[in-house]
Design a protein around this motif. Structure first.
Motif, PDB file in Angstrom:
ATOM      1  N   SER A 177      -6.149 117.066  32.809  1.00 57.16           N
ATOM      2  CA  SER A 177      -5.333 117.870  31.894  1.00 57.16           C
ATOM      3  C   SER A 177      -6.159 118.961  31.221  1.00 57.16           C
ATOM      4  O   SER A 177      -5.701 120.092  31.040  1.00 57.16           O
ATOM      5  CB  SER A 177      -4.702 116.964  30.833  1.00 57.16           C
ATOM      6  N   VAL A 180      -6.747 121.796  33.800  1.00 54.93           N
ATOM      7  CA  VAL A 180      -5.528 122.573  34.044  1.00 54.93           C
ATOM      8  C   VAL A 180      -5.209 123.442  32.835  1.00 54.93           C
ATOM      9  O   VAL A 180      -4.728 124.576  32.974  1.00 54.93           O
ATOM     10  CB  VAL A 180      -4.356 121.627  34.381  1.00 54.93           C
ATOM     11  N   LEU A 209       2.475 128.046  37.068  1.00 57.16           N
ATOM     12  CA  LEU A 209       2.276 126.802  37.823  1.00 57.16           C
ATOM     13  C   LEU A 209       1.370 125.833  37.063  1.00 57.16           C
ATOM     14  O   LEU A 209       1.578 124.616  37.087  1.00 57.16           O
ATOM     15  CB  LEU A 209       1.677 127.124  39.197  1.00 57.16           C
ATOM     16  N   SER A 210       0.378 126.372  36.360  1.00 60.01           N
ATOM     17  CA  SER A 210      -0.521 125.512  35.586  1.00 60.01           C
ATOM     18  C   SER A 210       0.227 124.825  34.455  1.00 60.01           C
ATOM     19  O   SER A 210       0.014 123.642  34.172  1.00 60.01           O
ATOM     20  CB  SER A 210      -1.679 126.334  35.029  1.00 60.01           C
ATOM     21  N   THR A 212       3.453 124.157  34.331  1.00 60.24           N
ATOM     22  CA  THR A 212       4.326 123.134  34.922  1.00 60.24           C
ATOM     23  C   THR A 212       3.531 121.902  35.341  1.00 60.24           C
ATOM     24  O   THR A 212       3.932 120.753  35.103  1.00 60.24           O
ATOM     25  CB  THR A 212       5.075 123.708  36.125  1.00 60.24           C
ATOM     26  N   THR A 213       2.374 122.146  35.971  1.00 57.32           N
ATOM     27  CA  THR A 213       1.528 121.026  36.405  1.00 57.32           C
ATOM     28  C   THR A 213       1.040 120.220  35.223  1.00 57.32           C
ATOM     29  O   THR A 213       1.019 118.972  35.254  1.00 57.32           O
ATOM     30  CB  THR A 213       0.332 121.557  37.204  1.00 57.32           C
ATOM     31  N   LEU A 214       0.653 120.880  34.157  1.00 58.25           N
ATOM     32  CA  LEU A 214       0.175 120.178  32.977  1.00 58.25           C
ATOM     33  C   LEU A 214       1.278 119.323  32.361  1.00 58.25           C
ATOM     34  O   LEU A 214       1.040 118.191  31.922  1.00 58.25           O
ATOM     35  CB  LEU A 214      -0.354 121.187  31.951  1.00 58.25           C
ATOM     36  N   GLU A 216       3.779 118.021  33.960  1.00 53.67           N
ATOM     37  CA  GLU A 216       3.984 116.873  34.832  1.00 53.67           C
ATOM     38  C   GLU A 216       2.850 115.861  34.681  1.00 53.67           C
ATOM     39  O   GLU A 216       3.077 114.647  34.736  1.00 53.67           O
ATOM     40  CB  GLU A 216       4.074 117.339  36.295  1.00 53.67           C
ATOM     41  N   LEU A 217       1.624 116.365  34.492  1.00 57.52           N
ATOM     42  CA  LEU A 217       0.507 115.456  34.284  1.00 57.52           C
ATOM     43  C   LEU A 217       0.700 114.627  33.017  1.00 57.52           C
ATOM     44  O   LEU A 217       0.414 113.428  32.991  1.00 57.52           O
ATOM     45  CB  LEU A 217      -0.798 116.251  34.197  1.00 57.52           C
TER      46      LEU A 217
END
Length: 361
Positions: A177, A180, A209-210, A212-214, A216-217
């Motif tokens: 996290s 990201v 995208l980062s 969104t990824t964070l 989700e993480l």
């Protein structure tokens, strides 16, 4: 073999034994009583003591009647009263050593010998019945022990799984996290600083995208930190559509107003939802009886929510507050290039205000 079939066979064998081994001196009454005892064996499972007493006359007409032995075995298999079993053994031995129709002076020595032999003969089915009862108890106890061991193995496996999930959650939170988040911040800085249109678009894509990824993480970390004792299924993440249910079930005097455009992205919707959720939680903890206004608003290219509560009407309990909830909201706002303001209101209440650029998503 079914129990009724076994009972029928036992009655038939006892009747055959009675007909073949009747003593020479007997009366119709003795034979009738012995026959009643043989027939009573059909009910030995339900009334073991009564059936044994009915078979005793057979011991007066036979040396070693099968009916008495079967009745003793059944009683010993079902009873845990050792004194009762001892009395029944003595009664059986007494019946077998007492002549039905004495025609000569009774030889006390032989009567005593027959009584001792009768005790040994009657003790055999009692001991066998008790052994069978102990075997059943032991098998039941072993099954309980195995069930307890299986339960302990399951608990151990769940504890190991919980530790592994917690360790994985820590690694994801502390390392992945963080990395990201740095990517998102650097991509945002590049998007602002660069003049090249293609580079700006690439930076915007990387940052989006980062983010969104964070998000989700963080969802995965929450799931991994859940109880390891039960399987945790991923649940749908909340959106603006869930705000009405959140406000209605908050346990406070809250009212929701305003609306936001449908173009608000998923990360921004989650940030707005979590902000309202944390604010309502703080109201329940620190401002009992207060009224709450939840306002969704759009200001140009920014969207946001303002949660304002009035002063409490009842004294609040002294509950610990780590401020981690507001810190997490500020971190989420920073990632989305927004701002979070939280502090006392002019009327003595409290206000939480989140602002997020609409173009973030």
């Amino acid at each position: 073999m079914p129990a009724p079939v076994v009972d029928i066979l036992v009655v038939a064998v006892a009747a055959l034994d009675l007909s073949l081994n009747l003593m020479g001196d007997h009366t119709p009454l003795g034979v009738s009583l012995a026959a009643v005892g043989c027939a009573a064996l059909a009910f030995r499972r339900r009334f073991p003591l009564a059936v044994f007493l009915l078979t005793l006359p057979a011991g007066l007409t036979q040396d070693v009647p099968i009916a008495v032995l079967v009745a003793l075995f059944t009683l010993a298999e079902r009873s845990r009263d050792r004194r009762l079993l001892a009395v029944c053994v003595a009664l059986s031995a007494l019946a077998s050593s007492t002549p039905w129709l004495p025609v000569a002076p009774v030889d006390r020595t032989m009567t005593l010998v027959f009584f001792v032999y009768g005790l040994a003969t009657a003790a055999a089915p009692v001991l066998f019945g008790q052994l069978l009862q102990a075997q059943r108890d032991l098998a039941r106890r072993l099954a309980e022990i195995e069930e307890a061991r299986e339960h302990e193995r399951t608990l151990h496996a769940q504890a190991v799984l919980a530790r592994e999930r917690a360790q994985l959650a820590r690694e994801m939170h502390d390392v992945v996290s963080h990395q990201v988040s740095l990517i998102a911040v650097r991509a945002g800085a590049l998007q602002v600083a660069t003049k090249d249109a293609d580079a700006k678009e690439a930076a915007r894509t990387i940052r989006s995208l980062s983010v969104t990824t964070l998000d989700e993480l963080r969802t995965m970390v929450t799931l991994l930190r859940a109880s390891g004792g039960h399987a945790t299924e991923p649940t749908p993440q909340p959106t603006l559509a869930d705000l009405h249910k959140l406000v209605e079930s908050s346990g406070t005097h809250a009212r929701l107003s305003g609306a936001l455009p449908s173009t608000v992205g998923t990360p921004a919707q989650r940030a707005l939802y979590r902000t309202v959720q944390e604010a309502l939680t703080n109201v329940r903890k620190h401002a009992p009886g207060a009224t709450v206004r939840v306002e969704l608003w759009q200001d140009g290219d920014d969207v946001g929510v303002t949660v304002t509560n009035s002063p409490p009407t009842r004294p609040s309990l002294s509950l610990p507050g780590s401020q981690h909830g507001l810190v997490g909201l500020r971190e989420r706002a920073d990632i989305l290039h927004g701002t979070l303001e939280a502090g006392p209101a002019a009327d003595g209440g409290y206000r939480v205000r989140l602002r997020i650029p609409l173009s973030t998503d």
